[in-house]
Design a protein around this motif. Sequence first.
Motif, mmCIF file in Angstrom:
data_model
loop_
_atom_site.group_PDB
_atom_site.id
_atom_site.type_symbol
_atom_site.label_atom_id
_atom_site.label_comp_id
_atom_site.label_asym_id
_atom_site.label_seq_id
_atom_site.Cartn_x
_atom_site.Cartn_y
_atom_site.Cartn_z
ATOM 1 N N LYS A 1 0.820 -1.210 0.000
ATOM 2 C CA LYS A 1 0.000 0.000 0.000
ATOM 3 C C LYS A 1 0.853 1.258 0.000
ATOM 4 N N PHE A 2 0.504 2.171 -0.909
ATOM 5 C CA PHE A 2 1.153 3.472 -0.976
ATOM 6 C C PHE A 2 0.650 4.382 0.141
ATOM 7 N N ASN A 3 1.446 5.347 0.488
ATOM 8 C CA ASN A 3 0.987 6.443 1.340
ATOM 9 C C ASN A 3 0.265 7.465 0.467
ATOM 10 N N ASN A 4 -0.947 7.836 0.844
ATOM 11 C CA ASN A 4 -1.716 8.832 0.114
ATOM 12 C C ASN A 4 -1.334 10.213 0.637
ATOM 13 N N SER B 1 12.538 -4.982 3.036
ATOM 14 C CA SER B 1 13.190 -4.216 4.093
ATOM 15 C C SER B 1 13.051 -2.724 3.823
ATOM 16 N N HIS B 2 12.975 -1.934 4.921
ATOM 17 C CA HIS B 2 12.755 -0.496 4.781
ATOM 18 C C HIS B 2 13.633 0.326 5.717
ATOM 19 N N GLU B 3 14.670 -0.311 6.310
ATOM 20 C CA GLU B 3 15.429 0.362 7.361
ATOM 21 C C GLU B 3 16.835 0.751 6.914
ATOM 22 N N TRP B 4 17.216 1.962 7.361
ATOM 23 C CA TRP B 4 18.581 2.464 7.219
ATOM 24 C C TRP B 4 19.099 2.746 8.631
ATOM 25 N N ASN B 5 20.409 2.393 8.867
ATOM 26 C CA ASN B 5 20.961 2.496 10.215
ATOM 27 C C ASN B 5 22.304 3.216 10.215
ATOM 28 N N ILE B 6 22.627 3.777 11.359
ATOM 29 C CA ILE B 6 23.950 4.364 11.573
ATOM 30 C C ILE B 6 24.226 4.391 13.078
ATOM 31 N N LEU C 1 11.324 3.648 6.608
ATOM 32 C CA LEU C 1 10.464 4.246 5.559
ATOM 33 C C LEU C 1 9.533 3.180 5.004
ATOM 34 N N GLY C 2 8.628 2.682 5.835
ATOM 35 C CA GLY C 2 7.732 1.604 5.435
ATOM 36 C C GLY C 2 6.386 2.103 4.952
ATOM 37 N N PRO C 3 5.587 1.190 4.380
ATOM 38 C CA PRO C 3 4.261 1.557 3.856
ATOM 39 C C PRO C 3 3.305 2.104 4.904
ATOM 40 N N ASN C 4 3.549 1.789 6.178
ATOM 41 C CA ASN C 4 2.626 2.219 7.229
ATOM 42 C C ASN C 4 3.015 3.549 7.856
ATOM 43 N N GLY C 5 4.018 4.213 7.315
ATOM 44 C CA GLY C 5 4.412 5.507 7.842
ATOM 45 C C GLY C 5 5.915 5.613 7.978
#
Length: 683
Positions: A514-517, A618-623, A673-677
């Motif tokens: 699902k896209f973010n509207n 996957s939607h995660e970036w880490n540092i 940065l996932g589909p749910n927000g």
Amino acid sequence: MKKLAILFWCVLCILFTNSCTQEIGDHTVHGEQISKFSLLSPDATTTVNINLGIPTKTFPFKWDAASSGLGSAITYTIVFDKVGGDFTNPIFTKQADNKGAANAATLTYNELATIVTRIKQANDKQVQVAWTVKADNGSKNITYAQPSSTLTLTVPDEGINDFKLITPAQSGSILVDAIVSPTASQTFKWNKTASTKAGSIIKYQFILDKINGDFSQPLLTMDSNNSGADTIFSMTNKDLKDLLKSKNIVAGAYQWSVKAYTDKYSYIPMPNKIFIDIFSVDVLYLVGDATDAGWDPSKGVIMTKVGDGKFTGVATLKSVADGGTYGWKVIAGTTWSAPNWGTKSGQEGTLYNGDGGINIPSPAETGIYKIDVDFTTMTYTVTKDLPQLYLVGGATGAGWDTSKALKMSKVSVGKFAIITDLDPAGGAYKFLLNNGNNTWQPQWGGNDVLGGDLLSATSAGDPPAIPAPALKGTYRIEVDFATMKYTVTPWSLDNLYMVGGSCSAGWTPANGLKFNNLGNGLFEIYEYLTTAGYGIKFLPSQAGWDGGFGMKDGSPGTLISGGEQNVPVPTDGFYRIRVDMAAMTYEVLPTTWAIIGSATPGGWSTETPMTFTGGLGSHEWNITFTATDGELKFRANNGWDINFGSDNTDGTLQPGGKNIPITAGSHTITLHLGPNGYTYTIL
């Protein structure tokens, strides 16, 4: 006795019948016999209106040829009598044509008038006369055509003299050119005539009819100049074109004449054939090395017809420095045989195609321009393309505050669109070139709820605001400056999903991501994509494939539904996928992410890269880094076009949001940065 009575009645009926159809003349053969023959024309329904103004004009009579028993020559005489007469004492006779040898006779109007005067009573307006033909072969035998016929003759109190049509001449032609020469006139001329009655005033009407018409119901009737007094009819090309169009008269062969008339009589002379050609420009192209077409008319940039002789188009025009050495022209076809126009030296803005003309010069700066051509004034204007367009008005979320005007998506050159809510309680709306405090000009409006002509401000004032639809809801509004039109279409798409072998959903609609509207028809999603799997598509629901969207064949970035292609993925990576339903476009943008700010090692001048962990799904970036007391933000691709902050410092992210505070020390930061927000964590 009964048989005798029947025989008596039969004889009586035969005698009575013979008395009603009594043939003319003595048919006893006294010499060489002459065969029977019949009259041909005119028939008994004919009426001849005798014009005393042209006494030598003729009227024909015809009959069958008779023959002599021994082949002797026959001489014919046409004979006239009162109706009911037996032609033994005719009122008028005349030898047939060719000294009596022809089976035809030609009588002048003067001779017909003589016949009328011999039987006319004082108040008669017309008379009926009987006529037949006598055949004589020189013997004692004479035969009359059987049966005789009648003819109605009318002699008005006055006549009108014959006159000649002058121009256009017989089988001539005219070119009604309302485009190049709209104010030039088409002129019809004829000789002056007069009435046979002293003091009568002659007036004239120009008449046009079909090539085989008799002018009893002409296609066009117009008074001559000076309210019918002049022997000329003229009209400008533009007015004549409009008149012909109103009468459904198209280019072709016709005949024209003139009706000369008084209050009691009218006369139409012999007509002239004419071919009417109507020149119109239905399509127009831009050519020249200042355009993308070059000097090849077959590749010309098409312009849109927005009215009679009026065209508009939007195109890229190159400066001389960028290759537009010789400028550009407009052409009414796809070959150089078509009419084409440039301008005159020192008179830029004026269309010209005569001797001494030049190409229209290239603009000083390469860019997208709106070009308007008006053949009714023989002018052109060049306006740099609108870089953006905004929506404002009580029916929109912006209200009438120009600083809050809603920016529309650019669909293509000169075309903008937006998907937004419209509320009839708010009234109406307009389009603006700029947003800001009281940036009202330039502005555009219209009169029609669901689309129509786009109206500009004029010397008379601002254009009317466009009324909102009666039903509150979401609508797609599109503005096209090439055609100066706008459309308003109900919109019901609230959700959008991504499927495809190149994403984690695969080709199963039920697994669609699902896209973010983001509102106004804009949808966004961040996903890891691979080149394998044949790309991606977009669906309005997870229920199936109906109504899906994809790439227009041969046009990457353009979205269509129906006949769409899969959207390809250029390389494996983490992408921002955006779909703009207002503009019907999509973007698949690879991204890499970093942190930047006073708390980071590079401060606000140099970003510190983050690391993507995982693959599909996957939607995660880490540092992990050592921070100083300060602030930071997240941004993509080493620039500020895409950046996130947090307005409430609560773990949620907003595009362009506020800086995020952080304390000194070692921290692990995760960007999700996932589909749910869009969220973040700082540990």
